[in-house]
Design an enzyme around this catalytic site. Structure first.
Site, PDB file in Angstrom:
ATOM      1  N   THR A   8       0.819  -1.214   0.000  1.00 17.85           N
ATOM      2  CA  THR A   8       0.000   0.000   0.000  1.00 17.85           C
ATOM      3  C   THR A   8       0.854   1.267   0.000  1.00 17.85           C
ATOM      4  O   THR A   8       1.994   1.252   0.493  1.00 17.85           O
ATOM      5  CB  THR A   8      -0.896  -0.012   1.263  1.00 17.85           C
ATOM      6  OG1 THR A   8      -1.486   1.269   1.447  1.00 17.85           O
ATOM      7  CG2 THR A   8      -0.087  -0.311   2.530  1.00 17.85           C
ATOM      8  N   ASP A   9       0.274   2.346  -0.489  1.00 21.63           N
ATOM      9  CA  ASP A   9       0.984   3.638  -0.437  1.00 21.63           C
ATOM     10  C   ASP A   9       1.096   4.168   0.993  1.00 21.63           C
ATOM     11  O   ASP A   9       1.884   5.078   1.263  1.00 21.63           O
ATOM     12  CB  ASP A   9       0.289   4.681  -1.337  1.00 21.63           C
ATOM     13  CG  ASP A   9      -1.169   4.947  -0.983  1.00 21.63           C
ATOM     14  OD1 ASP A   9      -1.716   4.284  -0.070  1.00 21.63           O
ATOM     15  OD2 ASP A   9      -1.771   5.826  -1.625  1.00 21.63           O
ATOM     16  N   GLU A  10       0.303   3.579   1.912  1.00 23.68           N
ATOM     17  CA  GLU A  10       0.332   4.071   3.304  1.00 23.68           C
ATOM     18  C   GLU A  10       1.664   3.838   3.989  1.00 23.68           C
ATOM     19  O   GLU A  10       1.914   4.415   5.049  1.00 23.68           O
ATOM     20  CB  GLU A  10      -0.762   3.397   4.123  1.00 23.68           C
ATOM     21  CG  GLU A  10      -2.136   3.772   3.685  1.00 23.68           C
ATOM     22  CD  GLU A  10      -3.195   3.334   4.674  1.00 23.68           C
ATOM     23  OE1 GLU A  10      -2.854   3.052   5.830  1.00 23.68           O
ATOM     24  OE2 GLU A  10      -4.363   3.280   4.269  1.00 23.68           O
ATOM     25  N   TYR A  37      -1.873  -0.753  11.136  1.00 29.32           N
ATOM     26  CA  TYR A  37      -2.006  -1.415   9.824  1.00 29.32           C
ATOM     27  C   TYR A  37      -0.833  -1.061   8.914  1.00 29.32           C
ATOM     28  O   TYR A  37      -0.143  -1.932   8.389  1.00 29.32           O
ATOM     29  CB  TYR A  37      -3.339  -1.017   9.153  1.00 29.32           C
ATOM     30  CG  TYR A  37      -3.349  -1.274   7.658  1.00 29.32           C
ATOM     31  CD1 TYR A  37      -3.320  -2.573   7.163  1.00 29.32           C
ATOM     32  CD2 TYR A  37      -3.351  -0.219   6.738  1.00 29.32           C
ATOM     33  CE1 TYR A  37      -3.309  -2.822   5.785  1.00 29.32           C
ATOM     34  CE2 TYR A  37      -3.338  -0.449   5.370  1.00 29.32           C
ATOM     35  CZ  TYR A  37      -3.312  -1.751   4.899  1.00 29.32           C
ATOM     36  OH  TYR A  37      -3.279  -1.994   3.543  1.00 29.32           O
ATOM     37  N   LYS A  70       2.286  -3.336   7.262  1.00 23.78           N
ATOM     38  CA  LYS A  70       2.517  -3.453   5.811  1.00 23.78           C
ATOM     39  C   LYS A  70       3.946  -3.002   5.475  1.00 23.78           C
ATOM     40  O   LYS A  70       4.627  -3.628   4.658  1.00 23.78           O
ATOM     41  CB  LYS A  70       1.497  -2.623   5.017  1.00 23.78           C
ATOM     42  CG  LYS A  70       0.075  -3.127   5.064  1.00 23.78           C
ATOM     43  CD  LYS A  70      -0.120  -4.528   4.512  1.00 23.78           C
ATOM     44  CE  LYS A  70       0.087  -4.621   3.012  1.00 23.78           C
ATOM     45  NZ  LYS A  70      -0.270  -5.980   2.492  1.00 23.78           N
TER      46      LYS A  70
HETATM   47  P1  NAD Z   1      -9.717  -7.363   2.295  1.00 25.18           P
HETATM   48  O1  NAD Z   1      -9.738  -7.126   3.755  1.00 25.18           O
HETATM   49  O2  NAD Z   1     -10.930  -7.115   1.492  1.00 25.18           O
HETATM   50  O3  NAD Z   1      -9.279  -8.888   2.006  1.00 25.18           O
HETATM   51  C1  NAD Z   1      -8.281  -9.535   2.735  1.00 25.18           C
HETATM   52  C2  NAD Z   1      -8.423 -11.033   2.508  1.00 25.18           C
HETATM   53  O4  NAD Z   1      -7.358 -11.689   3.218  1.00 25.18           O
HETATM   54  C3  NAD Z   1      -9.737 -11.627   3.045  1.00 25.18           C
HETATM   55  O5  NAD Z   1     -10.283 -12.500   2.093  1.00 25.18           O
HETATM   56  C4  NAD Z   1      -9.316 -12.366   4.295  1.00 25.18           C
HETATM   57  O6  NAD Z   1     -10.152 -13.476   4.598  1.00 25.18           O
HETATM   58  C5  NAD Z   1      -7.904 -12.803   3.909  1.00 25.18           C
HETATM   59  N1  NAD Z   1      -7.067 -13.093   5.072  1.00 25.18           N
HETATM   60  C6  NAD Z   1      -6.905 -12.328   6.193  1.00 25.18           C
HETATM   61  N2  NAD Z   1      -6.068 -12.942   7.048  1.00 25.18           N
HETATM   62  C7  NAD Z   1      -5.673 -14.110   6.449  1.00 25.18           C
HETATM   63  C8  NAD Z   1      -4.796 -15.165   6.817  1.00 25.18           C
HETATM   64  N3  NAD Z   1      -4.156 -15.163   7.985  1.00 25.18           N
HETATM   65  N4  NAD Z   1      -4.610 -16.170   5.948  1.00 25.18           N
HETATM   66  C9  NAD Z   1      -5.257 -16.195   4.758  1.00 25.18           C
HETATM   67  N5  NAD Z   1      -6.120 -15.247   4.366  1.00 25.18           N
HETATM   68  C10 NAD Z   1      -6.319 -14.209   5.197  1.00 25.18           C
HETATM   69  O7  NAD Z   1      -8.476  -6.524   1.771  1.00 25.18           O
HETATM   70  P2  NAD Z   1      -8.230  -5.822   0.347  1.00 25.18           P
HETATM   71  O8  NAD Z   1      -8.721  -4.446   0.412  1.00 25.18           O
HETATM   72  O9  NAD Z   1      -8.686  -6.737  -0.736  1.00 25.18           O
HETATM   73  O10 NAD Z   1      -6.628  -5.749   0.363  1.00 25.18           O
HETATM   74  C11 NAD Z   1      -5.844  -6.803  -0.200  1.00 25.18           C
HETATM   75  C12 NAD Z   1      -4.403  -6.424  -0.167  1.00 25.18           C
HETATM   76  O11 NAD Z   1      -4.186  -5.224  -0.888  1.00 25.18           O
HETATM   77  C13 NAD Z   1      -3.857  -6.161   1.234  1.00 25.18           C
HETATM   78  O12 NAD Z   1      -2.556  -6.686   1.303  1.00 25.18           O
HETATM   79  C14 NAD Z   1      -3.843  -4.645   1.358  1.00 25.18           C
HETATM   80  O13 NAD Z   1      -2.851  -4.224   2.251  1.00 25.18           O
HETATM   81  C15 NAD Z   1      -3.518  -4.269  -0.075  1.00 25.18           C
HETATM   82  N6  NAD Z   1      -3.970  -2.938  -0.517  1.00 25.18           N
HETATM   83  C16 NAD Z   1      -5.285  -2.574  -0.374  1.00 25.18           C
HETATM   84  C17 NAD Z   1      -5.709  -1.354  -0.884  1.00 25.18           C
HETATM   85  C18 NAD Z   1      -7.155  -0.913  -0.787  1.00 25.18           C
HETATM   86  O14 NAD Z   1      -7.482   0.196  -1.175  1.00 25.18           O
HETATM   87  N7  NAD Z   1      -8.081  -1.754  -0.311  1.00 25.18           N
HETATM   88  C19 NAD Z   1      -4.787  -0.496  -1.516  1.00 25.18           C
HETATM   89  C20 NAD Z   1      -3.447  -0.892  -1.607  1.00 25.18           C
HETATM   90  C21 NAD Z   1      -3.062  -2.125  -1.129  1.00 25.18           C
HETATM   91  O1  DAU Z   2      -4.125   3.875   0.493  1.00 32.21           O
HETATM   92  C1  DAU Z   2      -4.337   2.496   0.428  1.00 32.21           C
HETATM   93  C2  DAU Z   2      -5.172   2.047   1.608  1.00 32.21           C
HETATM   94  O2  DAU Z   2      -6.507   2.484   1.352  1.00 32.21           O
HETATM   95  C3  DAU Z   2      -5.132   0.537   1.828  1.00 32.21           C
HETATM   96  O3  DAU Z   2      -3.828   0.162   2.202  1.00 32.21           O
HETATM   97  C4  DAU Z   2      -6.114   0.108   2.923  1.00 32.21           C
HETATM   98  O4  DAU Z   2      -6.149  -1.313   3.002  1.00 32.21           O
HETATM   99  C5  DAU Z   2      -7.496   0.624   2.549  1.00 32.21           C
HETATM  100  O5  DAU Z   2      -8.425   0.301   3.590  1.00 32.21           O
HETATM  101  C6  DAU Z   2      -7.460   2.136   2.329  1.00 32.21           C
HETATM  102  O6  DAU Z   2      -7.142   2.815   3.595  1.00 32.21           O
HETATM  103  P1  DAU Z   2      -7.934   4.139   4.045  1.00 32.21           P
HETATM  104  O7  DAU Z   2      -7.835   4.213   5.519  1.00 32.21           O
HETATM  105  O8  DAU Z   2      -7.508   5.297   3.220  1.00 32.21           O
HETATM  106  O9  DAU Z   2      -9.417   3.711   3.552  1.00 32.21           O
HETATM  107  P2  DAU Z   2     -10.875   3.852   4.244  1.00 32.21           P
HETATM  108  O10 DAU Z   2     -11.840   3.358   3.231  1.00 32.21           O
HETATM  109  O11 DAU Z   2     -10.923   3.269   5.597  1.00 32.21           O
HETATM  110  O12 DAU Z   2     -11.028   5.428   4.395  1.00 32.21           O
HETATM  111  C7  DAU Z   2     -10.846   6.316   3.291  1.00 32.21           C
HETATM  112  C8  DAU Z   2     -10.931   7.746   3.827  1.00 32.21           C
HETATM  113  O13 DAU Z   2     -12.271   8.006   4.254  1.00 32.21           O
HETATM  114  C9  DAU Z   2     -10.074   7.990   5.047  1.00 32.21           C
HETATM  115  O14 DAU Z   2      -9.563   9.314   4.979  1.00 32.21           O
HETATM  116  C10 DAU Z   2     -11.042   7.848   6.233  1.00 32.21           C
HETATM  117  C11 DAU Z   2     -12.330   8.363   5.645  1.00 32.21           C
HETATM  118  N1  DAU Z   2     -13.594   7.774   6.156  1.00 32.21           N
HETATM  119  C12 DAU Z   2     -13.684   6.424   6.249  1.00 32.21           C
HETATM  120  C13 DAU Z   2     -14.859   5.840   6.657  1.00 32.21           C
HETATM  121  C14 DAU Z   2     -14.997   4.325   6.764  1.00 32.21           C
HETATM  122  C15 DAU Z   2     -14.669   8.603   6.443  1.00 32.21           C
HETATM  123  O15 DAU Z   2     -14.595   9.844   6.347  1.00 32.21           O
HETATM  124  N2  DAU Z   2     -15.844   8.015   6.820  1.00 32.21           N
HETATM  125  C16 DAU Z   2     -15.990   6.681   6.946  1.00 32.21           C
HETATM  126  O16 DAU Z   2     -17.098   6.212   7.290  1.00 32.21           O
END
Ligand code: NAD
Ligand code: DAU
Length: 332
Positions: free
Chosen positions: A121-123, A148, A152
């Site tokens: 992630t960019d975080e 989190y 990562k």
């Molecule tokens: P998500 O929470 O929707 O999915 C995570 C999956 O991992 C789930 O299916 C869960 O059951 C599985 N999991 C959790 N713990 C596990 C374990 N111990 N063994 C096997 N499976 C397990 O997450 P996502 O949003 O799809 O993110 C996927 C990946 O992408 C993560 O590594 C996250 O850090 C990265 N990422 C997410 C975003 C975003 O915007 N959501 C952006 C950049 C990177």
């Molecule tokens: O940047 C990549 C990341 O993006 C991933 O690594 C994470 O897995 C993914 O969850 C996401 O992280 P954020 O914390 O940015 O996403 P989230 O959807 O939780 O929140 C997006 C923004 O919205 C953040 O600034 C918090 C805000 N927010 C979130 C929720 C759930 C609100 O204002 N209201 C809300 O109800």
């Protein structure tokens, strides 16, 4: 690569990756997923059983990981605890899955000399000021804010160490905020859409000036496929689609697209340590690997996502009540 082991393939990005990889490559795919609160078999229905299999288990399970890695050509590691708010309430599963799970996979790919791609992630880079002209690049120093993002960042550093010390054949990608179908309703965009379906006002943390750099999940995954195909071993690639928007604006867009007044939302408690702004410079990926995003218009991608949640209530309804109860406890 004829066979891929995809960890976390029952989650949001992983399940979309499986569908894209089955459509755009000849690979067969095994998903390893422990089906936590965020993983759903329902996100993987209708896939060709001749090319797809789901194994329920943890990336922390040494024996299972060893056996599955040995049986595949490459690993794409999506599995993680992924939600910042949850990591503030209880960091422990984040330490286990994100750090220990990555360690188990790295040891297995090292043992069996397999190709490994690490999804991150960019975080890991922390946050930027709103008026900073710079964006994150592969050279930005790591500076994570939440439990989190710290786990990562730690997992990325494990990958880099296993490449340098043990010659593991790995690449890393760091992507910005994804949106699209099959995203858990705890996350910002699906939470607001499903709230509105239920007649609940959207919830904005703090003043809502925080900026996220939105990318459609299929664009993230097409970049991952391209890196698997042509990425240089040991390299990191940032994935982004120039989608910076502040949270207030995104809520207003959702309200507008769902036929509501654009001020019909509530301000709720801010997130502790809330990162202000993420912004990705994906020049390296674009210049070196010729990748380009296909979804250039956030407005139409958001409208399609709203339509998906409206049409797929059966998928999200079972998780909605418990998610909102969790937020209610912390005033969000
Ligand atoms: P998500 O929470 O929707 O999915 C995570 C999956 O991992 C789930 O299916 C869960 O059951 C599985 N999991 C959790 N713990 C596990 C374990 N111990 N063994 C096997 N499976 C397990 O997450 P996502 O949003 O799809 O993110 C996927 C990946 O992408 C993560 O590594 C996250 O850090 C990265 N990422 C997410 C975003 C975003 O915007 N959501 C952006 C950049 C990177
Ligand atoms: O940047 C990549 C990341 O993006 C991933 O690594 C994470 O897995 C993914 O969850 C996401 O992280 P954020 O914390 O940015 O996403 P989230 O959807 O939780 O929140 C997006 C923004 O919205 C953040 O600034 C918090 C805000 N927010 C979130 C929720 C759930 C609100 O204002 N209201 C809300 O109800």
């Amino acid at each position: 690569m004829s066979s891929l082991l995809v960890t976390g393939g029952a989650g949001f990005i992983g399940s979309n990756f499986v569908r894209l990889a089955l459509a755009e490559t000849d690979s067969s795919i095994t998903v390893l997923d422990s089906l936590t609160y965020a993983g759903f078999e329902a996100s993987l229905v209708g896939l060709d059983p001749a090319r797809f299999k789901l194994v329920r288990g943890s990336v922390c399970d040494h024996e299972l990981v060893n056996e599955l890695v040995a049986a595949h050509d490459a690993v794409v590691h999506f599995a993680a605890e992924s939600h910042n708010d949850n990591s503030l309430n209880d960091p422990s599963p984040f330490i286990q899955t994100n750090l220990v799970g990555t360690y188990e996979l790295l040891e297995a790919v090292r043992r069996h000399e397999k190709r490994y791609h690490h999804i991150s992630t960019d975080e890991v880079y922390g946050d930027l000021e709103l008026d900073d002209p710079d964006r994150f690049t592969e050279a930005t120093p790591y500076n994570p804010s939440s439990p989190y993002s710290a786990t990562k960042a730690g997992s990325d550093l494990l990958v880099r160490a296993w490449v340098r010390s043990f010659g593991v054949q790995a690449t890393i990608s760091n992507c910005s905020n994804n949106y699209g179908p099959f995203q858990h309703v705890e996350k910002f965009i699906p939470r607001q859409i499903t709230n509105l379906v239920d007649g609940i006002r959207p919830k904005l943390y703090g003043a809502g000036l925080n900026v996220r750099d939105w990318i459609h999940v299929d664009d993230h995954n097409s970049a991952v496929l391209r890196i698997l195909e042509a990425g240089r071993i040991g390299e990191t690639y940032l994935i982004g689609a120039d989608g910076e928007l502040d949270n207030k604006r995104v809520i207003e867009m959702i309200l507008e697209l769902m036929g509501q007044p654009t001020d019909a939302y509530d301000h709720v408690n801010d997130r502790a340590g809330h990162d202000l702004r993420y912004a990705i410079d994906s020049t390296k990926l674009r210049d070196e690997l010729g990748w380009l995003p296909r979804y250039r218009n956030f407005d139409s991608g958001l409208a399609a996502t709203i339509a998906w949640y409206r049409e797929n209530e059966a998928w999200w309804r079972p998780m909605k009540q418990a998610t909102e109860a969790k937020y209610a406890k912390v005033g969000q």
